[in-house]
Design a protein around this motif. Sequence first.
Motif, PDB file in Angstrom:
ATOM      1  N   THR A  90    -107.906   6.027  47.658  1.00 24.22           N
ATOM      2  CA  THR A  90    -106.544   5.529  47.817  1.00 24.22           C
ATOM      3  C   THR A  90    -105.715   5.987  46.627  1.00 24.22           C
ATOM      4  OG1 THR A  90    -107.432   3.539  48.868  1.00 24.22           O
ATOM      5  CG2 THR A  90    -105.172   3.427  48.089  1.00 24.22           C
ATOM      6  N   VAL A  91    -104.499   6.461  46.875  1.00 24.24           N
ATOM      7  CA  VAL A  91    -103.607   6.846  45.782  1.00 24.24           C
ATOM      8  C   VAL A  91    -103.024   5.582  45.158  1.00 24.24           C
ATOM      9  CG1 VAL A  91    -101.481   8.065  45.148  1.00 24.24           C
ATOM     10  CG2 VAL A  91    -103.055   9.082  46.809  1.00 24.24           C
ATOM     11  N   ILE A  92    -103.153   5.471  43.831  1.00 27.35           N
ATOM     12  CA  ILE A  92    -102.614   4.336  43.085  1.00 27.35           C
ATOM     13  C   ILE A  92    -101.275   4.699  42.445  1.00 27.35           C
ATOM     14  CG2 ILE A  92    -103.042   2.747  41.149  1.00 27.35           C
ATOM     15  CD1 ILE A  92    -104.974   2.376  43.524  1.00 27.35           C
ATOM     16  N   ALA A  93    -101.209   5.888  41.847  1.00 25.92           N
ATOM     17  CA  ALA A  93     -99.979   6.348  41.194  1.00 25.92           C
ATOM     18  C   ALA A  93     -99.987   7.877  41.162  1.00 25.92           C
ATOM     19  CB  ALA A  93     -99.885   5.797  39.772  1.00 25.92           C
ATOM     20  N   ASP A  94     -98.780   8.446  41.212  1.00 22.27           N
ATOM     21  CA  ASP A  94     -98.657   9.903  41.249  1.00 22.27           C
ATOM     22  C   ASP A  94     -97.771  10.364  40.093  1.00 22.27           C
ATOM     23  OD1 ASP A  94     -98.156  12.604  41.890  1.00 22.27           O
ATOM     24  OD2 ASP A  94     -98.280  12.191  44.036  1.00 22.27           O
ATOM     25  N   PHE A  95     -98.375  11.078  39.154  1.00 24.40           N
ATOM     26  CA  PHE A  95     -97.669  11.603  37.985  1.00 24.40           C
ATOM     27  C   PHE A  95     -97.794  13.127  37.958  1.00 24.40           C
ATOM     28  CE2 PHE A  95     -99.338   7.399  36.865  1.00 24.40           C
ATOM     29  CZ  PHE A  95     -98.170   6.741  36.527  1.00 24.40           C
ATOM     30  N   ARG A  96     -97.612  13.765  39.124  1.00 24.67           N
ATOM     31  CA  ARG A  96     -97.883  15.201  39.259  1.00 24.67           C
ATOM     32  C   ARG A  96     -96.849  16.129  38.676  1.00 24.67           C
ATOM     33  NH1 ARG A  96    -100.521  16.106  45.151  1.00 24.67           N
ATOM     34  NH2 ARG A  96     -99.999  13.952  45.528  1.00 24.67           N
ATOM     35  N   LYS A  97     -95.826  15.674  38.053  1.00 26.21           N
ATOM     36  CA  LYS A  97     -94.861  16.602  37.481  1.00 26.21           C
ATOM     37  C   LYS A  97     -95.637  17.717  36.802  1.00 26.21           C
ATOM     38  CE  LYS A  97     -91.548  12.968  37.095  1.00 26.21           C
ATOM     39  NZ  LYS A  97     -91.032  11.901  36.316  1.00 26.21           N
ATOM     40  N   PRO A  98     -95.047  18.782  36.396  1.00 29.38           N
ATOM     41  CA  PRO A  98     -95.832  19.894  35.850  1.00 29.38           C
ATOM     42  C   PRO A  98     -96.956  19.426  34.917  1.00 29.38           C
ATOM     43  CG  PRO A  98     -93.516  20.438  35.815  1.00 29.38           C
ATOM     44  CD  PRO A  98     -93.621  19.004  36.272  1.00 29.38           C
ATOM     45  N   ASP A  99     -98.145  19.886  35.223  1.00 29.76           N
ATOM     46  CA  ASP A  99     -99.344  19.578  34.439  1.00 29.76           C
ATOM     47  C   ASP A  99     -99.703  18.099  34.423  1.00 29.76           C
ATOM     48  OD1 ASP A  99     -99.587  22.284  33.805  1.00 29.76           O
ATOM     49  OD2 ASP A  99     -98.291  22.064  32.059  1.00 29.76           O
ATOM     50  N   GLY A 100     -99.383  17.375  35.481  1.00 33.64           N
ATOM     51  CA  GLY A 100     -99.652  15.943  35.546  1.00 33.64           C
ATOM     52  C   GLY A 100    -100.942  15.603  36.255  1.00 33.64           C
ATOM     53  N   TRP A 101    -101.041  14.371  36.724  1.00 31.11           N
ATOM     54  CA  TRP A 101    -102.259  13.861  37.342  1.00 31.11           C
ATOM     55  C   TRP A 101    -101.917  12.871  38.447  1.00 31.11           C
ATOM     56  CZ3 TRP A 101    -100.152  12.537  32.756  1.00 31.11           C
ATOM     57  CH2 TRP A 101     -99.833  11.201  32.549  1.00 31.11           C
ATOM     58  N   VAL A 102    -102.915  12.570  39.253  1.00 33.00           N
ATOM     59  CA  VAL A 102    -102.797  11.565  40.302  1.00 33.00           C
ATOM     60  C   VAL A 102    -103.891  10.538  40.053  1.00 33.00           C
ATOM     61  CG1 VAL A 102    -102.847  11.111  42.786  1.00 33.00           C
ATOM     62  CG2 VAL A 102    -101.933  13.281  41.938  1.00 33.00           C
ATOM     63  N   VAL A 103    -103.515   9.260  40.048  1.00 29.23           N
ATOM     64  CA  VAL A 103    -104.476   8.178  39.884  1.00 29.23           C
ATOM     65  C   VAL A 103    -104.886   7.720  41.281  1.00 29.23           C
ATOM     66  CG1 VAL A 103    -104.919   5.882  38.926  1.00 29.23           C
ATOM     67  CG2 VAL A 103    -103.315   7.440  37.768  1.00 29.23           C
ATOM     68  N   LEU A 104    -106.192   7.707  41.527  1.00 28.70           N
ATOM     69  CA  LEU A 104    -106.721   7.267  42.812  1.00 28.70           C
ATOM     70  C   LEU A 104    -107.758   6.169  42.573  1.00 28.70           C
ATOM     71  CD1 LEU A 104    -106.733  10.764  42.992  1.00 28.70           C
ATOM     72  CD2 LEU A 104    -106.611   9.991  45.334  1.00 28.70           C
ATOM     73  N   ALA A 105    -108.195   5.533  43.643  1.00 30.54           N
ATOM     74  CA  ALA A 105    -109.267   4.551  43.568  1.00 30.54           C
ATOM     75  C   ALA A 105    -110.332   4.928  44.580  1.00 30.54           C
ATOM     76  CB  ALA A 105    -108.740   3.150  43.862  1.00 30.54           C
ATOM     77  N   ASP A 106    -111.596   4.777  44.184  1.00 31.36           N
ATOM     78  CA  ASP A 106    -112.705   5.034  45.109  1.00 31.36           C
ATOM     79  C   ASP A 106    -112.805   3.875  46.106  1.00 31.36           C
ATOM     80  OD1 ASP A 106    -114.232   2.913  43.989  1.00 31.36           O
ATOM     81  OD2 ASP A 106    -115.480   4.249  42.797  1.00 31.36           O
ATOM     82  N   PRO A 107    -113.701   3.915  47.069  1.00 24.59           N
ATOM     83  CA  PRO A 107    -113.767   2.865  48.087  1.00 24.59           C
ATOM     84  C   PRO A 107    -113.999   1.443  47.548  1.00 24.59           C
ATOM     85  CG  PRO A 107    -114.884   4.795  48.891  1.00 24.59           C
ATOM     86  CD  PRO A 107    -114.553   5.061  47.442  1.00 24.59           C
TER      87      PRO A 107
END
Length: 118
Positions: A90-107
């Motif tokens: 599940t996507v928790i937060a999206d910080f994908r601006k150039p060279d960023g990251w995506v925070v997800l959660a496992d099941p």
Amino acid sequence: MALTLAHTTIDSKDPYTQAQWWCELAGFTPKEGVRPGSDECYVAGSAGCTVLFILVPDGKTVKNRMHFCMRPEGRTQEEEVQRAIALGATVIADFRKPDGWVVLADPEGNEFCILSGK
């Protein structure tokens, strides 16, 4: 004398299912004894890291104080994010601006990040 990290431990309501999920997502290899109903399941990464999923009776209730940051190899960040979602993340937060990251959660709700490919 120095300490050597033996493994990283993740509490889990279902260690086997979590171990299998992370093997699928991150290409970890199950170590001997990983089977349904196990109280402890070890997996190993190609870089030599070892993760232990250990049975605990209660579920996760607050944000992780520590988490994995994963960098894509051979695929784009977007491809890996979509693959993780297809596997049940599940996507928790999206910080994908150039060279960023995506925070997800496992099941089971444990956070992890997928970094940019750079």
